[in-house]
Design a protein around this motif. Structure first.
Motif, PDB file in Angstrom:
ATOM      1  N   LEU A 176       8.352   2.471   7.921  1.00 28.54           N
ATOM      2  CA  LEU A 176       9.631   2.446   7.199  1.00 28.54           C
ATOM      3  C   LEU A 176      10.811   2.393   8.160  1.00 28.54           C
ATOM      4  CD1 LEU A 176       8.991   4.912   4.238  1.00 28.54           C
ATOM      5  CD2 LEU A 176       9.053   2.412   4.197  1.00 28.54           C
ATOM      6  N   THR A 177      10.679   3.027   9.309  1.00 26.42           N
ATOM      7  CA  THR A 177      11.760   2.964  10.306  1.00 26.42           C
ATOM      8  C   THR A 177      11.988   1.530  10.760  1.00 26.42           C
ATOM      9  OG1 THR A 177      11.273   5.207  11.074  1.00 26.42           O
ATOM     10  CG2 THR A 177      12.518   3.775  12.574  1.00 26.42           C
ATOM     11  N   SER A 225       0.826  -1.215   0.000  1.00 23.34           N
ATOM     12  CA  SER A 225       0.000   0.000   0.000  1.00 23.34           C
ATOM     13  C   SER A 225       0.854   1.256   0.000  1.00 23.34           C
ATOM     14  CB  SER A 225      -0.935  -0.012   1.215  1.00 23.34           C
ATOM     15  OG  SER A 225      -1.816  -1.110   1.168  1.00 23.34           O
ATOM     16  N   LEU A 226       1.938   1.246   0.770  1.00 22.13           N
ATOM     17  CA  LEU A 226       2.840   2.397   0.791  1.00 22.13           C
ATOM     18  C   LEU A 226       3.501   2.617  -0.561  1.00 22.13           C
ATOM     19  CD1 LEU A 226       4.512   1.960   4.311  1.00 22.13           C
ATOM     20  CD2 LEU A 226       3.003   3.823   3.581  1.00 22.13           C
ATOM     21  N   ILE A 227       3.880   1.518  -1.221  1.00 21.48           N
ATOM     22  CA  ILE A 227       4.500   1.644  -2.541  1.00 21.48           C
ATOM     23  C   ILE A 227       3.503   2.237  -3.533  1.00 21.48           C
ATOM     24  CG2 ILE A 227       5.512   0.352  -4.461  1.00 21.48           C
ATOM     25  CD1 ILE A 227       6.560  -1.685  -2.408  1.00 21.48           C
ATOM     26  N   VAL A 228       2.249   1.728  -3.512  1.00 13.20           N
ATOM     27  CA  VAL A 228       1.220   2.233  -4.428  1.00 13.20           C
ATOM     28  C   VAL A 228       0.907   3.698  -4.145  1.00 13.20           C
ATOM     29  CG1 VAL A 228      -1.211   1.998  -5.099  1.00 13.20           C
ATOM     30  CG2 VAL A 228       0.214  -0.049  -4.832  1.00 13.20           C
ATOM     31  N   SER A 229       0.878   4.064  -2.861  1.00 12.96           N
ATOM     32  CA  SER A 229       0.512   5.449  -2.517  1.00 12.96           C
ATOM     33  C   SER A 229       1.498   6.459  -3.092  1.00 12.96           C
ATOM     34  CB  SER A 229       0.425   5.597  -0.996  1.00 12.96           C
ATOM     35  OG  SER A 229       1.705   5.492  -0.403  1.00 12.96           O
ATOM     36  N   PRO A 257      -6.060   8.404  -1.509  1.00 10.73           N
ATOM     37  CA  PRO A 257      -5.651   7.620  -0.335  1.00 10.73           C
ATOM     38  C   PRO A 257      -5.658   6.130  -0.690  1.00 10.73           C
ATOM     39  CG  PRO A 257      -7.882   8.436  -0.045  1.00 10.73           C
ATOM     40  CD  PRO A 257      -7.339   9.116  -1.272  1.00 10.73           C
ATOM     41  N   VAL A 258      -4.744   5.400  -0.089  1.00 14.76           N
ATOM     42  CA  VAL A 258      -4.609   3.960  -0.349  1.00 14.76           C
ATOM     43  C   VAL A 258      -4.766   3.218   0.970  1.00 14.76           C
ATOM     44  CG1 VAL A 258      -3.113   2.128  -1.215  1.00 14.76           C
ATOM     45  CG2 VAL A 258      -3.048   4.394  -2.279  1.00 14.76           C
ATOM     46  N   SER A 259      -5.536   2.159   0.930  1.00  9.05           N
ATOM     47  CA  SER A 259      -5.726   1.362   2.140  1.00  9.05           C
ATOM     48  C   SER A 259      -5.452  -0.108   1.862  1.00  9.05           C
ATOM     49  CB  SER A 259      -7.154   1.524   2.681  1.00  9.05           C
ATOM     50  OG  SER A 259      -8.101   1.060   1.746  1.00  9.05           O
ATOM     51  N   PRO A 260      -4.795  -0.799   2.814  1.00 12.23           N
ATOM     52  CA  PRO A 260      -4.565  -2.246   2.659  1.00 12.23           C
ATOM     53  C   PRO A 260      -5.807  -3.021   3.077  1.00 12.23           C
ATOM     54  CG  PRO A 260      -3.538  -1.462   4.674  1.00 12.23           C
ATOM     55  CD  PRO A 260      -4.158  -0.254   4.024  1.00 12.23           C
ATOM     56  N   VAL A 297      -2.941   4.812   4.240  1.00  7.97           N
ATOM     57  CA  VAL A 297      -1.783   4.118   4.786  1.00  7.97           C
ATOM     58  C   VAL A 297      -0.629   5.057   5.108  1.00  7.97           C
ATOM     59  CG1 VAL A 297      -0.643   3.613   2.585  1.00  7.97           C
ATOM     60  CG2 VAL A 297      -0.409   2.001   4.505  1.00  7.97           C
ATOM     61  N   THR A 298      -0.602   6.255   4.504  1.00  8.99           N
ATOM     62  CA  THR A 298       0.528   7.166   4.719  1.00  8.99           C
ATOM     63  C   THR A 298       0.598   7.654   6.158  1.00  8.99           C
ATOM     64  OG1 THR A 298      -0.841   9.036   3.961  1.00  8.99           O
ATOM     65  CG2 THR A 298       0.559   7.939   2.332  1.00  8.99           C
ATOM     66  N   VAL A 299      -0.490   7.490   6.900  1.00  5.30           N
ATOM     67  CA  VAL A 299      -0.479   7.863   8.314  1.00  5.30           C
ATOM     68  C   VAL A 299       0.580   7.081   9.074  1.00  5.30           C
ATOM     69  CG1 VAL A 299      -1.850   7.864  10.439  1.00  5.30           C
ATOM     70  CG2 VAL A 299      -2.911   8.510   8.277  1.00  5.30           C
ATOM     71  N   TYR A 300       0.828   5.837   8.657  1.00  7.85           N
ATOM     72  CA  TYR A 300       1.767   4.968   9.356  1.00  7.85           C
ATOM     73  C   TYR A 300       3.103   4.842   8.613  1.00  7.85           C
ATOM     74  CZ  TYR A 300      -2.535   3.565  11.724  1.00  7.85           C
ATOM     75  OH  TYR A 300      -3.705   3.575  12.441  1.00  7.85           O
TER      76      TYR A 300
END
Length: 958
Positions: free
Chosen positions: A921-922, A868-872, A883-886, A913-916
């Motif tokens: 990523l950390t 989801s992060l990659i797609v966003s 917005p993208v959601s898993p 998903v960008t909220v997280y």
């Protein structure tokens, strides 16, 4: 030891008939006893003897008829023809074969007991057909009345109708079948016996027939014995013991004997419980007088003598085999030679028993023969059948590498050279389109090639096993060429396996010298001083007792056919007769309850405990060796390992999850490149099940998307309302995954997948309208990540910077309008056919905790959120910055209505998903740094439950 039964018989023969026995035939139930009697005759006579002829009861019947005993498979093929002719049911031979074996066994039993087939197979629907039953006694009439009560007009069911439909034709099948066989000059054993017993005149070859050691007589045998006795040509020698003979008091009805309380030294007044051989022995003795003295205690009162009896429980079959070696050495039993016997109640123990024999026992006679199924050529034939039947794919044009690899790993594969080997490898070879006859000829040719190639080795076991196998294949090929054997390849393979399992390779040697190793049936008429019975479990003694038959028990009982009671009684006689003259008896049984074992000693052993009055000692075998558990060790990263890590430029979420689950498994799979074992293509594991489901879902939505960019409810309803269409899509998915639905388990899996696809469509129908952006191979998403590893204490002196591509393939990428916000939202959908997590993920840290993989399916979260992060951030898939959601769609446990598969973190749905992103990523980079860190070894997991299904568990010694 007292004299054996055969010694008493030999003495009586010499005293009554002298040394010229050339006009006498000695008839045995089996051939083994003839060798021992012949030796006794020569020794007792003390001078040259004209030996009698030794024949079995089967030989005696066959000598007096022109009919030949037909091949068992040929018999089933012909009974199938009579079945289809008389019933009009166009049943294939494949489906009929099991029925045919039952029906043939019933016909055989009817003829051996000379019963009236028409009376047995009367029309049950018309009770008046039973008016003329004057030939039955009161007890038989009562049995039939109880049975026919189930077929009164007020009791109706589909099962009853089907039974009556078949039953009404059985009499016609019986007569048509016998006519068909007679026209060909062949017959089954019962028909041949009945024909001989019914003959008015018999041309007898010998002046006298001595019947030795018979017990439970069938009607055909009784008729033949009576005729020969009336002509003064028959004499009888019975082997029994008064311990299990009936008392002088009248027998209870039905011959069911009830024993008295266990005795000590007082004479017994009745026979042992359920030893139902006794009534038949009583009748045999009265109808066919014994040539030996029935009252001689030296011959017929040996079970009363004190004996040393031991019962030994064992945890395994192999432990019993190893114990046999100690038993033979104990008190030097092996020196007693043929007076010592090891009897296998389960002959599958033969191989470990042979390997356990002590070197001191240099003279051993094995009567049961070496099982053909345990030879390399048998496994080669099964592999060839698998290759040319199950291994065909793409409509027979290519072979499945899984089966080809298994064949090439066989030790005889290198003998399949030249044209034969090329036929195995060439996809377009005609052999890959084989049907019943060609496949048999082809495999027979390959086996012949193996026989020629192995001949210089001079191994007699190899040569004999190849010859036996070649004979079996040629026998089947002949039936197939004649048109009798018309079966599919699955049934053909089963037939070959059945024939191989019933074949053995005889051992050559001096049969009356050395320790005797034999099966139960070979012990008839033979006595021993020292006796060891192995695997004497319920199910082995009595052996395989069942009442599978088309003829119900009450009808069998009423018409004096063989019942399960007779079969148990027969084995009861074998057991007690074997023990009656032995002084030293050890009986071992398996007390474990795994691998299909019940852990029960034989009912006959329990009977000895309760009724024999003998002192029986109990012992247990225990293994002295203690297993040494191997603990997997971590693998340190050296320069070679680090070099291989540097060569990895791309990682998938599956690889990351493998590392989190068990770093050592990651090493085996991605660094050492050790491949997982191939799964069996004939079974559907979780991975293959998921693949078929994914493929079916892809085919459906690909079809809809090709015709409309927007998925509407009507599009999905078109599939939901047409189950045949759904089933055809699933079948296509099976075919594309090269998995056949040719067995019961596959058919069940097919139905489950159809139900899962139906459930998916119903869930998606509630979300309509939506659009699919990409699926499967079209939905490849990747991103580049940079991270730094700390300096090593032993390899490097400065931090290392790494650049890695991470990503993979998404099951489904779609876009819809959020019903709550009214805005467009992209979903990364991952189908899951397993169970939902038992508890939810509460924060991002839990996703990277290996302890949450089993309980919370944190590995699913990692993959879905990463995609989801990659797609966003992807310009290709999300140019409009939606917005993208898993989403994890658990098909199996999804509710029917209002199901939202969107992932939740601590009960909060991930609508964007960008909220997280930063936190995720950390943690991701920290995990990657661990993988590439020179000082972090590849350690095994601490959770041993994870190891249970790990393909690398053997490498860890688990």
């Amino acid at each position: 030891m007292n004299k054996t039964f055969l010694e008493y018989v030999a003495e009586d023969i010499i005293s009554k008939y002298g040394t010229d026995l050339s006009r006498i035939a000695v008839v045995f139930p089996n051939k083994r006893a003839a060798l021992f009697l012949n030796e006794h005759l020569a020794r007792i006579a003390g001078q040259p003897v004209w030996s009698p002829a030794y024949i079995t009861i089967s030989d005696l019947f066959r000598q007096h008829t022109d009919l030949k005993t037909a091949d068992p498979i040929k018999l089933i093929c012909d009974i199938h023809k009579s079945f289809t002719k008389c019933t009009g049911i166009d049943e294939t031979l494949d489906h009929f074969y099991g029925w045919g074996q039952l029906l043939l066994a019933d016909f055989d039993d009817i003829d051996k007991n000379m019963a009236d087939a028409d009376s047995i197979f009367c029309n049950l629907k018309d009770i008046h057909e039973l008016d003329d039953i004057s030939y039955l006694d009161d007890e038989q009439k009562e049995m039939l009345a109880r049975f026919f009560a189930n077929f009164s007009d007020d009791i109706d069911s589909e099962l009853k109708k089907r039974f009556l439909s078949l039953w009404s034709h059985f009499g016609d099948i019986y007569h048509d079948y016998n006519r068909r066989l007679t026209e060909q000059g062949i017959g089954y054993e019962g028909a041949i016996y009945r024909k001989v017993a019914s003959e008015q005149t018999l041309h007898l070859k010998y002046d006298k027939y001595l019947f030795v050691g018979f017990n439970l007589l069938q009607k055909v045998e009784r008729v033949l014995f009576s005729r020969l006795m009336k002509e003064g040509k028959a004499k009888f020698y019975w082997d029994f013991d008064e311990y299990y003979m009936p008392s002088p008091s009248p027998l209870p009805s039905g011959g069911a004997l009830v024993s008295s309380a266990p005795r000590t030294s007082a004479p017994r007044t009745s026979a042992p419980t359920n030893l139902t051989t006794s009534p038949s022995q009583h009748l045999n003795l009265s109808d066919f007088p014994n040539e030996l003295d029935n009252t001689d205690p030296d011959i017929y009162a040996n079970m009363r003598r004190p004996k040393r009896i031991r019962f030994i429980s064992s945890p395994t079959e192999n432990a019993q085999a190893r114990f046999a070696s100690n038993w033979l050495l104990e008190n030097e039993r092996y020196k007693a030679g043929r007076k010592t016997a090891v009897v296998m109640c389960d002959e599958s123990i033969l191989l470990p028993l042979m390997h356990s024999l002590p070197p001191e026992a240099d003279k051993v006679n094995i009567t049961s023969g070496f099982p053909l199924a345990m030879t390399p050529v048998a496994s080669l034939v099964m592999l060839l059948f698998d290759l040319y039947t199950l291994g065909l794919r793409k409509k027979g044009t290519t072979l499945n590498p899984h089966y080809l690899k298994k064949l090439m790993a066989h030790p005889y594969a290198h003998h399949l050279q030249g044209v034969h080997l090329s036929q195995v490898h060439q996809p377009n070879s005609p052999s890959h389109h084989l049907t019943t006859s060609p496949i048999l000829h082809h495999i027979a040719t390959l086996i012949k090639q193996v026989g020629i190639a192995t001949k210089p080795e001079g191994d007699p076991l190899t040569q004999e096993s190849v010859f036996r196998m070649y004979t079996i294949l040629n026998r089947l090929a002949t039936l197939a060429d004649s048109g009798d054997l018309l079966v599919d390849n699955t049934t053909l393979r089963r037939l070959v396996s059945q024939l191989v399992s019933s074949s053995s390779i005889p051992f050559h040697g001096e049969p009356v010298v050395g320790v005797q190793i034999m099966g139960v049936l070979e012990t008839r008429n033979i006595d021993f001083d020292h006796l060891l019975l192995l695997s004497c479990n319920e199910g082995n003694m009595p052996k395989g007792i069942n009442d599978s038959s088309f003829i119900p028990y009450t009808i069998r009982k009423a018409h004096h056919l063989t019942t399960i009671d007779n079969k148990v009684a027969l084995y009861s006689y074998y057991f007690h007769r074997l023990l009656q003259r032995a002084d030293d008896i050890t009986i071992a049984y398996n007390n474990s309850t795994d691998n299909g074992h019940t852990g029960e000693m034989s009912r006959f052993m329990l009977q000895l405990l309760v009724e024999s009055g003998q002192k029986i000692n109990h012992y247990s075998l225990t293994a002295k060796n203690q297993p040494t558990p191997l603990m997997p060790k971590p693998i340190q990263k050296d320069e070679t390992t680090l070099s291989k890590l540097q060569q990895i430029s791309r990682l998938s979420p599956s690889a990351l999850n493998t590392y989190i689950r068990c770093p050592l498994a990651f090493y085996y799979q991605y660094i050492a490149h050790i491949k997982e074992p191939d799964s069996d293509p004939e079974t559907i594991d979780n991975r293959l099940f998921g693949n078929i489901f994914h493929r079916a879902a892809y085919l459906i939505y690909k079809d809809i998307s090709d015709h409309s960019p927007v998925i509407e409810k009507a599009h999905i309803q078109a599939y939901l309302s047409n189950r045949k269409l759904l089933a055809s899509v699933v079948d296509r998915a099976f075919e594309e995954e090269e998995c056949k639905t040719n067995n019961g388990l596959q058919i069940i899996n097919r139905e489950v997948i159809i139900e899962y696809i139906t459930k998916l469509l119903k869930i998606d129908q509630q979300l309509c309208p939506f659009s699919i952006l990409a699926m499967e191979e079209e939905a490849k998403v990747y991103t580049s990540l940079s991270f730094t590893t700390s300096p090593s204490h032993h390899l490097t002196t400065s931090p290392s910077h790494h650049h890695l591509t991470i990503g993979g393939i998404i099951d489904r990428l779609d876009i819809l309008t959020d019903k709550q916000t009214g805005k467009r939202r992209i979903r990364v959908v991952d189908y899951k056919t397993g169970n939902q997590p038992s508890s939810p993920i509460k924060n991002i840290d839990e996703i990277f905790d290996p302890n949450n993989i089993r309980s919370k399916h944190s590995n699913y979260y990692l993959q879905a959120i990463l995609y989801s992060l990659i797609v966003s951030r992807s310009k290709e898939w999300n140019a409009a910055n939606h917005p993208v959601s898993p989403a994890l769609l658990f098909i199996k446990q999804a509710p029917a209505n209002h199901y939202d598969p969107t992932l939740h973190i601590d009960k909060h749905p991930i609508s964007d998903v960008t909220v997280y992103e930063e936190e995720f990523l950390t943690k991701l980079k920290h995990t990657l740094a661990d993988i590439y860190s020179p000082d972090t070894p590849f350690t095994p997991t601490d959770d041993r439950k994870k190891c249970e299904l790990c393909p690398y568990r053997m490498l860890c010694g688990l």
